[in-house]
Design a protein around this motif. Structure first.
Motif, PDB file in Angstrom:
ATOM      1  N   ILE A 149       0.929  -1.270   0.044  1.00  0.00           N
ATOM      2  CA  ILE A 149       0.188  -0.122   0.065  1.00  0.00           C
ATOM      3  C   ILE A 149       1.049   1.320  -0.130  1.00  0.00           C
ATOM      4  O   ILE A 149       1.544   1.670   0.870  1.00  0.00           O
ATOM      5  CB  ILE A 149      -0.857  -0.021   1.421  1.00  0.00           C
ATOM      6  CG1 ILE A 149      -1.814  -1.320   1.306  1.00  0.00           C
ATOM      7  CG2 ILE A 149      -1.823   1.294   1.321  1.00  0.00           C
ATOM      8  CD1 ILE A 149      -2.618  -1.349   2.550  1.00  0.00           C
ATOM      9  N   GLY A 150       0.988   1.951  -1.116  1.00  0.00           N
ATOM     10  CA  GLY A 150       1.755   2.966  -1.334  1.00  0.00           C
ATOM     11  C   GLY A 150       1.993   3.478  -2.805  1.00  0.00           C
ATOM     12  O   GLY A 150       1.565   2.701  -3.629  1.00  0.00           O
ATOM     13  N   VAL A 151       2.727   4.486  -2.909  1.00  0.00           N
ATOM     14  CA  VAL A 151       2.997   4.867  -4.414  1.00  0.00           C
ATOM     15  C   VAL A 151       4.150   5.097  -4.867  1.00  0.00           C
ATOM     16  O   VAL A 151       5.154   5.599  -3.939  1.00  0.00           O
ATOM     17  CB  VAL A 151       2.151   6.382  -4.513  1.00  0.00           C
ATOM     18  CG1 VAL A 151       2.090   6.745  -6.148  1.00  0.00           C
ATOM     19  CG2 VAL A 151       0.590   6.299  -4.391  1.00  0.00           C
ATOM     20  N   VAL A 152       4.717   4.815  -5.806  1.00  0.00           N
ATOM     21  CA  VAL A 152       6.218   4.763  -6.449  1.00  0.00           C
ATOM     22  C   VAL A 152       5.995   5.293  -7.741  1.00  0.00           C
ATOM     23  O   VAL A 152       5.549   5.195  -8.693  1.00  0.00           O
ATOM     24  CB  VAL A 152       6.745   3.301  -6.419  1.00  0.00           C
ATOM     25  CG1 VAL A 152       7.927   3.421  -7.166  1.00  0.00           C
ATOM     26  CG2 VAL A 152       6.679   2.692  -5.043  1.00  0.00           C
ATOM     27  N   VAL A 216      -3.917   2.070   8.698  1.00  0.00           N
ATOM     28  CA  VAL A 216      -3.585   1.195   7.370  1.00  0.00           C
ATOM     29  C   VAL A 216      -2.271   0.835   7.102  1.00  0.00           C
ATOM     30  O   VAL A 216      -1.701  -0.091   6.704  1.00  0.00           O
ATOM     31  CB  VAL A 216      -4.186   1.993   6.098  1.00  0.00           C
ATOM     32  CG1 VAL A 216      -3.845   1.432   4.883  1.00  0.00           C
ATOM     33  CG2 VAL A 216      -5.617   1.896   6.194  1.00  0.00           C
ATOM     34  N   ALA A 217      -1.134   1.872   7.523  1.00  0.00           N
ATOM     35  CA  ALA A 217       0.173   1.788   7.104  1.00  0.00           C
ATOM     36  C   ALA A 217       0.586   0.503   7.931  1.00  0.00           C
ATOM     37  O   ALA A 217       1.457  -0.324   7.387  1.00  0.00           O
ATOM     38  CB  ALA A 217       0.983   2.785   7.531  1.00  0.00           C
ATOM     39  N   ALA A 218       0.073   0.485   9.240  1.00  0.00           N
ATOM     40  CA  ALA A 218       0.486  -0.708   9.875  1.00  0.00           C
ATOM     41  C   ALA A 218       0.201  -2.071   9.444  1.00  0.00           C
ATOM     42  O   ALA A 218       0.626  -3.196   9.521  1.00  0.00           O
ATOM     43  CB  ALA A 218       0.408  -0.468  11.441  1.00  0.00           C
ATOM     44  N   MET A 219      -1.007  -2.047   9.115  1.00  0.00           N
ATOM     45  CA  MET A 219      -1.984  -3.325   8.800  1.00  0.00           C
ATOM     46  C   MET A 219      -1.161  -3.739   7.430  1.00  0.00           C
ATOM     47  O   MET A 219      -0.915  -4.990   7.112  1.00  0.00           O
ATOM     48  CB  MET A 219      -3.365  -2.751   8.197  1.00  0.00           C
ATOM     49  CG  MET A 219      -4.166  -2.662   9.510  1.00  0.00           C
ATOM     50  SD  MET A 219      -5.921  -1.813   8.822  1.00  0.00           S
ATOM     51  CE  MET A 219      -6.468  -3.132   7.863  1.00  0.00           C
ATOM     52  N   GLY A 223       3.944  -0.662   3.648  1.00  0.00           N
ATOM     53  CA  GLY A 223       4.449  -0.635   2.085  1.00  0.00           C
ATOM     54  C   GLY A 223       5.010  -2.082   1.793  1.00  0.00           C
ATOM     55  O   GLY A 223       5.175  -2.343   0.756  1.00  0.00           O
ATOM     56  N   GLY A 224       5.205  -3.163   2.852  1.00  0.00           N
ATOM     57  CA  GLY A 224       5.358  -4.476   2.610  1.00  0.00           C
ATOM     58  C   GLY A 224       4.328  -5.207   2.113  1.00  0.00           C
ATOM     59  O   GLY A 224       3.212  -4.612   1.670  1.00  0.00           O
ATOM     60  N   VAL A 225       4.454  -6.624   1.999  1.00  0.00           N
ATOM     61  CA  VAL A 225       3.277  -7.348   1.792  1.00  0.00           C
ATOM     62  C   VAL A 225       3.218  -8.661   2.876  1.00  0.00           C
ATOM     63  O   VAL A 225       3.975  -8.617   3.700  1.00  0.00           O
ATOM     64  CB  VAL A 225       3.591  -8.363   0.368  1.00  0.00           C
ATOM     65  CG1 VAL A 225       3.439  -7.299  -0.783  1.00  0.00           C
ATOM     66  CG2 VAL A 225       4.802  -8.792   0.457  1.00  0.00           C
ATOM     67  N   ALA A 234      -3.747  -9.198  10.108  1.00  0.00           N
ATOM     68  CA  ALA A 234      -3.379  -7.891  10.172  1.00  0.00           C
ATOM     69  C   ALA A 234      -4.669  -7.231   9.797  1.00  0.00           C
ATOM     70  O   ALA A 234      -4.544  -5.788   9.901  1.00  0.00           O
ATOM     71  CB  ALA A 234      -2.302  -7.553   9.128  1.00  0.00           C
ATOM     72  N   GLY A 235      -5.733  -7.774   9.222  1.00  0.00           N
ATOM     73  CA  GLY A 235      -6.885  -6.961   8.810  1.00  0.00           C
ATOM     74  C   GLY A 235      -6.804  -6.515   7.199  1.00  0.00           C
ATOM     75  O   GLY A 235      -7.867  -5.989   6.844  1.00  0.00           O
ATOM     76  N   LEU A 236      -6.013  -6.917   6.472  1.00  0.00           N
ATOM     77  CA  LEU A 236      -5.935  -6.787   5.053  1.00  0.00           C
ATOM     78  C   LEU A 236      -6.760  -7.712   4.467  1.00  0.00           C
ATOM     79  O   LEU A 236      -7.577  -7.272   3.306  1.00  0.00           O
ATOM     80  CB  LEU A 236      -4.513  -6.909   4.520  1.00  0.00           C
ATOM     81  CG  LEU A 236      -3.476  -6.078   4.740  1.00  0.00           C
ATOM     82  CD1 LEU A 236      -2.103  -6.692   4.302  1.00  0.00           C
ATOM     83  CD2 LEU A 236      -3.780  -4.833   4.713  1.00  0.00           C
TER      84      LEU A 236
END
Length: 353
Positions: A149-152, A216-219, A223-225, A234-236
């Protein structure tokens, strides 16, 4: 060949003379769609490979997916009365940000029209996860990868050829129109745009999953999987499972409701108590069939002993043969009482009360 593969092959062979049975197992194409299959009223929409906005020759050759085509497929499935539920079958590393938000919002809004589930059997990362999170439920394989979850933004700087020098002139009213990525200031300016997109991504995932944006970031492991059950924890995702089980569940072919904790019963008494308590029969599982059989047999023996005891208690002298015949016939104690009264009257035997 593995046993399960052989079983599947033989099952298909058995159905080779029955096209309708084959279609139920393998699915048939849904009219006016790209690659959607319809199985027992469930439309399965594949989302595979890199995700791009517009369909072209490259997307087809590379196995990529177009959000433009996905939107058309989803709309068609929603409008088709034969479709009672939709599964987004996802295996994608993500793709370009353009068009993802619109498609995910469309999926989110459609949840109120028909059940929509996302299934991730391989990878559901970045843009693919954005779409998956918009479904009513996310089901994953034990080995599936979720998150990113993030933008590159990757920028390649081309060096000028020898003897040449390149200049970029920007109007004075727009100094940030062409940030120089080779400078710290330029990279910081570009990072603002990336962060703004990431904020939208995070906010929409939070809305889709019903959590606070700051979680969300910690879930997503920043940025990892996460893999399978860890993604669920984790709730994903909501639960682990298989695509076939999910389709069977949505089509109504499953024996129990997947996703609802089953009520395990081991005796007939527990079964009756569960029904009396209003437990849905589809969620009841038999814990130990042998124990249930043994309990039922024991109850039957006790009932038979009690019946025989009651009949013998009513048999006065001279009516022993009638009582024995009543026990052997299997009639109830009440019916045996009537037989004994009739026999006593015929034989002139007085029965005391």
């Amino acid at each position: 060949m593995l046993p399960e593969s052989l079983d599947a092959l033989l099952a298909i062979a058995d159905r080779q003379g029955n096209p309708e049975a084959l279609e139920a197992r393998l699915g048939r194409p849904l009219d006016n769609t790209r690659a959607v299959t319809l199985r027992d009223g469930v439309a399965v929409i594949p989302i595979t490979g890199p995700i791009m906005r517009y369909a072209n020759l490259f997307t087809r050759i590379s196995g990529a997916t177009s959000t433009q085509e996905l939107a058309t497929d989803l709309r068609t499935a929603l409008d088709d009365p034969k479709v009672k539920a939709i599964v987004l079958n996802i295996d994608s590393p993500g793709g370009e940000a353009t068009g993802i938000n619109e498609l995910a919002d469309m999926v989110y809004a459609a949840r109120s029209r028909k059940p929509i589930k996302a299934y991730v059997g391989g990878t559901g990362a970045s843009a693919a996860y954005w779409i998956a999170s918009a479904a009513g439920e996310v089901v994953v394989d034990d080995t599936a990868l979720l998150g990113s979850i993030g933008v590159v933004l990757e920028v390649a700087v081309r060096q000028a050829e020898a003897g040449q020098k390149r200049y970029t002139l920007v109007s004075s009213n727009a100094p940030n129109k062409r940030p120089d990525v080779e400078t710290e200031r330029g990279r910081a300016e570009i990072a603002k745009t990336i962060d703004a997109l990431a904020d939208v991504f995070t906010a929409k995932v939070a809305r889709n999953l019903g959590v606070k944006p700051e979680k969300v970031a910690a879930m997503g492991d920043h940025g990892g999987v996460r893999v399978g059950a860890a993604a669920v924890e984790a709730g994903l995702a909501h639960r682990t499972g298989s695509l076939e089980a999910l389709i069977a569940e949505l089509s109504g072919r499953s024996g129990t409701w997947v996703g609802i904790a089953p009520t395990v019963v081991r005796t007939t008494a527990e079964f009756r108590a569960a029904i009396a308590a209003g437990v849905d029969p589809r969620t009841i599982q038999i814990g130990n069939l042998n124990a249930i059989r043994a309990q039922a047999a024991a109850a039957a023996i006790l009932a038979e002993r009690e019946r025989a005891k009651r009949i013998r208690a009513m048999a006065v002298r001279g009516l022993e043969d009638t009582a024995t015949a009543a026990i052997a016939s299997g009639i109830s104690a009440e019916a045996a009482a009537l037989s004994l009264l009739k026999a006593a009257k015929e034989r002139g035997i007085k029965i005391g009360v």
